[in-house]
Write an enzyme that holds these catalytic residues in place. Structure first.
Site, PDB file in Angstrom:
ATOM      1  N   ASP A  62       6.667 -12.805  22.940  1.00 11.00           N
ATOM      2  CA  ASP A  62       7.732 -12.799  21.640  1.00 11.00           C
ATOM      3  C   ASP A  62       8.640 -13.776  22.768  1.00 11.00           C
ATOM      4  OD1 ASP A  62       8.075 -11.449  19.739  1.00 11.00           O
ATOM      5  OD2 ASP A  62       9.706 -11.114  20.177  1.00 11.00           O
ATOM      6  N   TYR A  67      17.613 -15.843  22.316  1.00  9.93           N
ATOM      7  CA  TYR A  67      17.709 -15.204  23.009  1.00  9.93           C
ATOM      8  C   TYR A  67      17.817 -16.390  24.150  1.00  9.93           C
ATOM      9  CZ  TYR A  67      14.591 -11.702  20.838  1.00  9.93           C
ATOM     10  OH  TYR A  67      13.930 -10.886  19.995  1.00  9.93           O
ATOM     11  N   LYS A  92      11.360 -17.584  16.981  1.00 12.35           N
ATOM     12  CA  LYS A  92      12.073 -16.853  15.672  1.00 12.35           C
ATOM     13  C   LYS A  92      13.357 -17.721  15.711  1.00 12.35           C
ATOM     14  CE  LYS A  92      11.549 -11.762  17.305  1.00 12.35           C
ATOM     15  NZ  LYS A  92      11.247 -12.642  18.874  1.00 12.35           N
ATOM     16  N   HIS A 125      14.215 -14.957  12.121  1.00  6.17           N
ATOM     17  CA  HIS A 125      14.980 -13.509  12.635  1.00  6.17           C
ATOM     18  C   HIS A 125      15.680 -12.480  12.232  1.00  6.17           C
ATOM     19  CE1 HIS A 125      15.909 -12.629  16.945  1.00  6.17           C
ATOM     20  NE2 HIS A 125      15.575 -11.391  16.642  1.00  6.17           N
ATOM     21  N   LEU A 207       9.805   1.594  22.667  1.00  2.00           N
ATOM     22  CA  LEU A 207      10.381   2.754  23.465  1.00  2.00           C
ATOM     23  C   LEU A 207      11.803   2.935  23.855  1.00  2.00           C
ATOM     24  CD1 LEU A 207       8.752   0.762  27.676  1.00  2.00           C
ATOM     25  CD2 LEU A 207       7.961   2.843  25.554  1.00  2.00           C
ATOM     26  N   LYS A 247       9.288  -4.545  27.014  1.00  2.00           N
ATOM     27  CA  LYS A 247       9.926  -5.565  28.027  1.00  2.00           C
ATOM     28  C   LYS A 247      10.454  -4.913  29.611  1.00  2.00           C
ATOM     29  CE  LYS A 247      14.701  -5.296  28.824  1.00  2.00           C
ATOM     30  NZ  LYS A 247      16.097  -5.537  28.580  1.00  2.00           N
ATOM     31  N   ARG A 253       6.640  -2.192  36.439  1.00  3.41           N
ATOM     32  CA  ARG A 253       7.244  -1.692  34.853  1.00  3.41           C
ATOM     33  C   ARG A 253       6.184  -2.398  34.584  1.00  3.41           C
ATOM     34  NH1 ARG A 253      13.087   1.258  35.167  1.00  3.41           N
ATOM     35  NH2 ARG A 253      12.776   2.261  36.769  1.00  3.41           N
ATOM     36  N   ASN A 257       2.805  -1.165  31.705  1.00  4.57           N
ATOM     37  CA  ASN A 257       3.010  -1.104  30.475  1.00  4.57           C
ATOM     38  C   ASN A 257       2.058  -1.298  29.547  1.00  4.57           C
ATOM     39  OD1 ASN A 257       5.677  -0.246  30.589  1.00  4.57           O
ATOM     40  ND2 ASN A 257       6.433  -1.533  30.227  1.00  4.57           N
TER      41      ASN A 257
END
Length: 291
Positions: A62, A67, A92, A125, A207, A247, A253, A257
């Site tokens: 995504d 970004y 987006k 978005h 999270l 993320k 990590r 996840n």
């Protein structure tokens, strides 16, 4: 890392990584229920981060025009050696590109940066209700969908009244509504409106940017299952049918996840996480931009 090495890592990872379940969108398209988000990842770091995610077994990525890292995502995809039809890529359109013609141009620009011929999912978005431009922008997404240039279309940060306006004007029902949702902010009214219309709820910041991971009840549940607090919160999301896009830029990590499919939370444990909701946002305000 070479494409050959990545393909070898992919094969080794696939042996140990459970298959990621999918959700069926309202147009019949299958979307991985757990994906990898790149919000706030600088473009220079994005290629390595996405490569680590693909090596770990993620197949849904995504991103978004705002970004500034679509090119980095594209480089990782090109280097991965993974067949395009095995991937699910979302981007987006941002506020500055709202409007019919501008949105069509923005879509082409995103494809160019990503190095792709089409997207699996394209989202508005942010609705910018003060400008009242999102219905026109939605018509552009409908055109892209009708022309077969994108497999599914949806929205992000839409409240029930925004969904109602789209519905009142007819046309395609959004497949996804991506909103901030985590134990501290459960967005119940939006989730209910999505469910009523057959729209999948996708959680950004699932999270709470780590804000709920130190809670005593989450830690207790994690210890009971031999998992981390982050894995418990992701499992809480998944068992309620949501799509999540956690993320991290740390390979360990990123892999952690993904390791959330070999156990289940009980009804009491789900209820305990539900109780963590409190007033206020923990992430950036969506009027600026969001993940």
């Amino acid at each position: 890392m070479t494409a050959h090495t990545r393909r070898q890592n992919e094969k080794e990872s696939a042996v140990n990584t459970p298959a990621i379940p999918t959700v069926t969108l309202n147009n019949g398209i299958e979307m991985p229920q757990l994906g990898y988000g790149v919000f706030q990842v600088p473009d220079a770091e994005t290629t390595d981060a996405v490569a680590a995610a693909l090596d770990a077994g993620y197949r849904s990525i995504d991103t978004a025009a705002v970004y500034g890292n679509e090119a980095g995502v594209g480089r990782a995809i090109a280097d991965s050696g993974i067949a395009r039809d095995e991937l699910f890529i979302t981007s987006k359109v941002w506020i500055s590109d709202h409007g019919f013609d501008a949105t069509l141009r923005a879509y082409d620009a995103s494809l160019e940066r990503l190095g792709l011929e089409s997207l699996d999912l394209y989202l508005i978005h942010w609705p910018t209700p003060a400008l009242a431009t999102y219905p026109e922008t939605w018509r552009a997404l409908e055109r892209l969908y009708a022309d077969g240039r994108v497999r599914a279309i949806g929205v992000s940060n839409f409240e029930p009244e925004h969904l109602e306006r789209l519905a009142s004007e007819g046309g395609v029902v959004p497949a996804v509504n991506q909103v901030e949702l985590h134990p501290a902010l459960q967005n119940r009214a939006v989730a209910a409106a999505n469910a009523q219309r057959g729209i999948i709820t996708e959680a950004w910041s699932p999270l709470a940017q780590g804000a709920v991971l130190g809670d005593g009840s989450v830690i207790e549940i994690a210890d009971r299952h031999g998992k981390t607090p982050a894995q418990i919160v992701l499992r809480w999301h998944l068992q309620q049918g949501r799509v999540v896009i956690p993320k991290s830029v740390t390979p360990a990590r990123i892999a952690e996840n993904l390791d959330v499919f070999g156990f289940e939370l009980s009804a009491d444990e789900l209820a305990a996480v539900d109780l963590l909701e409190r007033d206020g946002r923990t992430g950036p305000h969506p009027a600026e931009f969001n993940g």
